[in-house]
Design a protein around this motif. Structure first.
Motif, PDB file in Angstrom:
ATOM      1  N   PHE A  28     -16.190  -2.609  -2.664  1.00 41.37           N
ATOM      2  CA  PHE A  28     -14.936  -2.411  -1.938  1.00 41.37           C
ATOM      3  C   PHE A  28     -13.913  -1.566  -2.700  1.00 41.37           C
ATOM      4  N   MET A  29     -13.847  -1.730  -4.000  1.00 38.72           N
ATOM      5  CA  MET A  29     -12.775  -1.106  -4.776  1.00 38.72           C
ATOM      6  C   MET A  29     -13.211   0.123  -5.565  1.00 38.72           C
ATOM      7  N   GLY A  30     -14.511   0.347  -5.699  1.00 33.20           N
ATOM      8  CA  GLY A  30     -15.004   1.541  -6.370  1.00 33.20           C
ATOM      9  C   GLY A  30     -15.191   1.414  -7.867  1.00 33.20           C
ATOM     10  N   VAL A  31     -14.688   0.353  -8.456  1.00 28.78           N
ATOM     11  CA  VAL A  31     -14.833   0.097  -9.893  1.00 28.78           C
ATOM     12  C   VAL A  31     -14.958  -1.417 -10.087  1.00 28.78           C
ATOM     13  N   PRO A  32     -15.481  -1.865 -11.224  1.00 33.13           N
ATOM     14  CA  PRO A  32     -15.551  -3.306 -11.470  1.00 33.13           C
ATOM     15  C   PRO A  32     -14.157  -3.899 -11.683  1.00 33.13           C
ATOM     16  N   PRO A  33     -14.021  -5.211 -11.554  1.00 31.61           N
ATOM     17  CA  PRO A  33     -12.703  -5.851 -11.681  1.00 31.61           C
ATOM     18  C   PRO A  33     -12.001  -5.569 -13.012  1.00 31.61           C
ATOM     19  N   ALA A  34     -12.727  -5.594 -14.104  1.00 31.97           N
ATOM     20  CA  ALA A  34     -12.095  -5.365 -15.408  1.00 31.97           C
ATOM     21  C   ALA A  34     -11.507  -3.960 -15.494  1.00 31.97           C
ATOM     22  N   ALA A  35     -12.222  -2.979 -14.974  1.00 27.85           N
ATOM     23  CA  ALA A  35     -11.706  -1.605 -14.978  1.00 27.85           C
ATOM     24  C   ALA A  35     -10.484  -1.495 -14.086  1.00 27.85           C
ATOM     25  N   PHE A  36     -10.535  -2.142 -12.930  1.00 27.51           N
ATOM     26  CA  PHE A  36      -9.411  -2.079 -11.998  1.00 27.51           C
ATOM     27  C   PHE A  36      -8.154  -2.692 -12.612  1.00 27.51           C
ATOM     28  N   THR A  37      -8.293  -3.875 -13.216  1.00 26.86           N
ATOM     29  CA  THR A  37      -7.121  -4.526 -13.802  1.00 26.86           C
ATOM     30  C   THR A  37      -6.603  -3.770 -15.026  1.00 26.86           C
ATOM     31  N   ALA A  38      -7.470  -2.968 -15.662  1.00 22.99           N
ATOM     32  CA  ALA A  38      -7.039  -2.158 -16.804  1.00 22.99           C
ATOM     33  C   ALA A  38      -6.389  -0.849 -16.346  1.00 22.99           C
ATOM     34  N   GLY A  39      -6.322  -0.671 -15.022  1.00 20.95           N
ATOM     35  CA  GLY A  39      -5.667   0.532 -14.505  1.00 20.95           C
ATOM     36  C   GLY A  39      -6.585   1.709 -14.277  1.00 20.95           C
ATOM     37  N   ARG A  40      -7.877   1.508 -14.463  1.00 23.87           N
ATOM     38  CA  ARG A  40      -8.836   2.597 -14.246  1.00 23.87           C
ATOM     39  C   ARG A  40      -9.317   2.548 -12.799  1.00 23.87           C
ATOM     40  N   HIS A  41      -8.537   3.111 -11.917  1.00 23.34           N
ATOM     41  CA  HIS A  41      -8.841   3.101 -10.498  1.00 23.34           C
ATOM     42  C   HIS A  41      -9.672   4.333 -10.127  1.00 23.34           C
ATOM     43  N   PRO A  42     -10.454   4.225  -9.072  1.00 23.54           N
ATOM     44  CA  PRO A  42     -11.239   5.401  -8.640  1.00 23.54           C
ATOM     45  C   PRO A  42     -10.313   6.482  -8.089  1.00 23.54           C
ATOM     46  N   ALA A  43     -10.807   7.690  -8.078  1.00 22.32           N
ATOM     47  CA  ALA A  43     -10.023   8.805  -7.515  1.00 22.32           C
ATOM     48  C   ALA A  43      -9.810   8.568  -6.033  1.00 22.32           C
ATOM     49  N   ALA A  44      -8.629   8.916  -5.554  1.00 26.07           N
ATOM     50  CA  ALA A  44      -8.318   8.763  -4.125  1.00 26.07           C
ATOM     51  C   ALA A  44      -9.135   9.739  -3.304  1.00 26.07           C
ATOM     52  N   THR A  45      -9.609   9.271  -2.179  1.00 27.55           N
ATOM     53  CA  THR A  45     -10.349  10.131  -1.248  1.00 27.55           C
ATOM     54  C   THR A  45      -9.747   9.941   0.135  1.00 27.55           C
ATOM     55  N   PRO A  46      -9.758  10.993   0.943  1.00 27.19           N
ATOM     56  CA  PRO A  46      -9.177  10.869   2.278  1.00 27.19           C
ATOM     57  C   PRO A  46     -10.028   9.953   3.173  1.00 27.19           C
ATOM     58  N   CYS A  47      -9.368   9.269   4.059  1.00 26.25           N
ATOM     59  CA  CYS A  47     -10.064   8.422   5.024  1.00 26.25           C
ATOM     60  C   CYS A  47     -10.700   9.293   6.086  1.00 26.25           C
ATOM     61  N   THR A  48     -11.854   8.889   6.543  1.00 28.66           N
ATOM     62  CA  THR A  48     -12.528   9.608   7.625  1.00 28.66           C
ATOM     63  C   THR A  48     -12.833   8.640   8.743  1.00 28.66           C
TER      64      THR A  48
END
Length: 112
Positions: A91-111
């Protein structure tokens, strides 16, 4: 009875019960069939009850404090930490530890 509309608060009740139970258990507690629960959810949210439950578990992980991921997984209702990590990544594109550390996936446009 299948064509009788459910009262509006029924969807909210179903969502509340589904947050801590399976689709089958939720349907049984509400005294409706799983098919009726699916119809209720799809009409009211655009999501199946199972998909709603998966999103709700990910929201539980997002609200938790980072750290003991195995404890977070258990509180959120996952079988184990690996299951939580795989679903969170889905759902989020990265594991929970990466997400909470601020390493979010690059934004992509919705289709559509």
């Amino acid at each position: 009875m299948a064509d009788r509309p459910e009262p509006p608060e029924r969807l909210e009740e179903a969502a509340h019960v589904l947050a801590g139970a399976t689709v089958a258990t939720t349907a049984a507690r509400l005294h409706i069939s799983e098919r009726r629960l699916h119809t209720l959810f799809t009409a009211g949210t655009g999501l199946s009850p199972k998909h709603f439950a998966r999103i709700d578990r990910v929201r539980t992980v997002l609200a938790a404090d980072a750290g003991q991921w195995s404890s977070v997984a258990a509180r959120a209702g996952y079988y184990d930490q690996s299951h939580m990590t795989a679903e969170f990544r889905h759902f989020m594109g990265v594991p929970p530890a990466a997400f909470t550390a601020g390493r979010h996936p690059a934004a992509t446009p919705c289709t559509a």
